[in-house]
Design an enzyme around this catalytic site. Structure first.
Site, PDB file in Angstrom:
ATOM      1  N   ARG A 187     -18.168 -34.105 -29.313  1.00 58.29           N
ATOM      2  CA  ARG A 187     -19.308 -33.231 -29.764  1.00 58.29           C
ATOM      3  C   ARG A 187     -19.685 -31.945 -28.872  1.00 58.29           C
ATOM      4  O   ARG A 187     -20.829 -31.968 -28.883  1.00 58.29           O
ATOM      5  CB  ARG A 187     -20.544 -34.223 -29.839  1.00 58.29           C
ATOM      6  CG  ARG A 187     -20.333 -35.366 -30.894  1.00 58.29           C
ATOM      7  CD  ARG A 187     -21.636 -36.384 -31.210  1.00 58.29           C
ATOM      8  NE  ARG A 187     -21.154 -37.295 -31.813  1.00 58.29           N
ATOM      9  CZ  ARG A 187     -21.131 -37.512 -33.124  1.00 58.29           C
ATOM     10  NH1 ARG A 187     -21.208 -36.191 -33.833  1.00 58.29           N
ATOM     11  NH2 ARG A 187     -20.914 -38.498 -33.854  1.00 58.29           N
ATOM     12  N   TYR A 242     -21.519 -33.489 -46.443  1.00 57.83           N
ATOM     13  CA  TYR A 242     -21.802 -32.246 -45.631  1.00 57.83           C
ATOM     14  C   TYR A 242     -22.448 -31.058 -46.475  1.00 57.83           C
ATOM     15  O   TYR A 242     -21.935 -30.715 -47.415  1.00 57.83           O
ATOM     16  CB  TYR A 242     -20.506 -31.697 -45.096  1.00 57.83           C
ATOM     17  CG  TYR A 242     -19.861 -33.082 -44.266  1.00 57.83           C
ATOM     18  CD1 TYR A 242     -20.446 -33.864 -43.695  1.00 57.83           C
ATOM     19  CD2 TYR A 242     -18.390 -32.809 -44.098  1.00 57.83           C
ATOM     20  CE1 TYR A 242     -19.706 -35.070 -42.991  1.00 57.83           C
ATOM     21  CE2 TYR A 242     -17.537 -33.883 -43.277  1.00 57.83           C
ATOM     22  CZ  TYR A 242     -18.309 -34.786 -42.675  1.00 57.83           C
ATOM     23  OH  TYR A 242     -17.584 -35.723 -42.007  1.00 57.83           O
ATOM     24  N   SER A 259     -14.950 -36.000 -33.852  1.00 55.69           N
ATOM     25  CA  SER A 259     -15.601 -35.741 -32.448  1.00 55.69           C
ATOM     26  C   SER A 259     -14.796 -35.687 -31.216  1.00 55.69           C
ATOM     27  O   SER A 259     -15.038 -36.549 -30.531  1.00 55.69           O
ATOM     28  CB  SER A 259     -16.792 -36.434 -32.240  1.00 55.69           C
ATOM     29  OG  SER A 259     -17.830 -36.076 -33.345  1.00 55.69           O
TER      30      SER A 259
END
Length: 326
Positions: A203, A54, A199
Site C-alpha cells: 500500500r 471501484y 497491494s
C-alpha cells in the site's frame, strides 16, 4: 518469463486499476488515467484488474472505454459480490446479485466476455457453494471464462473448487503481509490456481509514503493500524533498512518487494496499482531484474509478520474477510 492464468500466458506483473478511481484519496483526471493505461499497453502489460466496487462502476467504465481497442491482446479481470448501494459499500454474494452484476460489468467494460471474474468477498450469509454456483452458470453462458475468489481461506477455496474449478485466488501478499504463507499459497499450488497478489508494494509503504498524516482524509490507509502514529515510525525504520538492500541490488525498494514476491512461487502474479507513470514503468521492469538470492532472503527476514507493527485491517474490516491470520 510469462506466468500462467487459466492456461493463458500473461506478463508476470499485472496492473491493478483500483486507484485510478477509488480508495487512495483523489483519483487522477480521466485523461491522466487514460494516459497511464495507454502507457501500460505500450510497455507490455497485458493483465488488467478492476471490479464492480471501484468507484462504484466508474473504474470498469474507464477501463472498458480505454482498453476496448486492445481487448483481444489483454487478459481482463473484474469482480462481483461487493458493490455500491446508495453510496455505501455492500457485500452481497446472492446468486441473483452476481448474475446481475456480471451483466452490468460486461456493459461497462464494453466486452462480450470477462476473462476472469472473482467473487470479491465471500458473503458469509450465503454458502460459498451458492455464490460459486452462480459464477459457474456465467461460465456456461459464455459471459466469463474463469472463476476466481478474493480474500478467502484455504478451506473456503477447497469448498469452492469442489463446485467449479477456481482459476485464481486474489489476496493481499507482500513483504509485510504474509498471511498467504499460512495455507492458501500451498492450496493454490495444489489445485493449479494462480495467486494474484494485491497491494504487493504494501500500500505504498515500499514506495514513498513517509508521513501517513499527510494522506487525504478519505484515503483508506488512514484507519489501517500499520499506518497509525503509534506503529508507522517503527515500520519506517524497517523500510529504511530495506532501502539499504535495494541500493545493494541496484533497484528501488518497491522493485525489491516485487522481485521477492515473484521468487516465492511461480504461480504468483503481483498486480501493483499506481497513478504514476514513473512507478508504472518501475513496476514493469521489476519482473526482469536479476537480484541475488541472498538479498531477497535478507529482505524477507527483515520485513515480515514478526517485525511489522500493527494489524493489516481495522477490526470492522477484518470481520468481512476470510483469510487465515497469524
Amino acid at each position: 518469463m510469462n506466468r500462467i492464468i487459466n492456461n493463458t500466458p500473461v506478463y508476470p506483473i499485472g496492473l491493478g486499476c483500483m486507484n485510478l478511481s477509488h480508495a487512495y484519496g483523489t483519483p487522477p483526471s480521466e485523461s491522466d488515467a487514460q494516459a497511464l493505461l495507454h502507457r501500460a499497453i505500450d510497455l507490455g502489460y497485458n493483465f488488467f484488474d478492476t471490479a464492480t466496487l471501484y468507484g462504484f462502476g466508474t473504474n470498469e467504465t474507464l477501463v472498458g472505454k480505454t482498453l476496448k481497442p486492445f481487448r483481444n491482446q489483454i487478459f481482463l479481470a473484474s469482480k462481483c459480490g461487493m458493490g455500491g448501494v446508495n453510496g455505501k459499500r455492500v457485500i452481497d454474494g446472492r446468486p441473483e446479485t452476481i448474475l446481475r452484476q456480471a451483466d452490468e460489468s460486461l456493459q461497462r467494460l464494453q466486452t462480450d466476455v470477462i476473462d476472469l471474474y472473482y467473487l470479491h468477498r465471500w458473503d458469509k450469509n450465503v454458502p460459498i457453494e451458492e455464490s460459486v454456483g452462480a459464477l459457474s452458470r456465467l461460465v456456461e453462458q459464455g459471459k466469463i471464462r474463469a472463476v476466481g475468489l478474493s480474500e478467502v481461506s484455504a478451506d473456503t477455496l477447497s469448498r469452492a473448487h469442489a463446485v467449479h474449478p477456481i482459476t485464481a485466488l486474489q489476496t493481499e501478499y507482500s513483504l509485510w503481509t504474509r498471511n498467504p504463507e499460512i495455507a492458501v499459497l500451498q492450496k493454490t499450488r495444489e489445485i493449479g490456481a494462480a495467486l494474484v497478489a494485491f497491494s504487493p508494494v504494501a500500500r505504498g509503504f515500499l514506495g514513498d509514503v513517509r508521513d501517513p498524516s499527510a494522506l487525504e482524509d478519505k484515503d483508506i490507509r488512514r484507519p489501517m493500524p500499520r499506518f497509525s502514529a503509534e506503529n508507522y515510525p517503527a515500520n519506517l525504520q524497517l523500510r529504511d533498512r530495506l532501502q539499504i538492500l535495494a541500493d545493494q541490488a541496484g533497484c528501488t525498494a518497491a522493485q525489491l518487494g516485487l522481485a521477492w514476491l515473484l521468487a516465492q512461487q511461480d504461480n504468483i502474479i503481483p498486480i501493483p496499482g499506481t497513478t504514476s507513470i514513473h512507478h508504472l514503468e518501475d513496476n514493469y521492469a521489476a519482473a526482469s531484474l536479476n537480484i541475488a538470492p541472498e538479498i531477497l532472503q535478507q529482505a524477507g527476514e527483515l520485513i515480515n509478520q514478526s517485525s511489522v507493527k500493527g494489524a493489516r485491517y481495522p477490526t470492522a474490516t477484518q470481520t468481512e474477510i476470510d483469510t487465515e491470520e497469524f
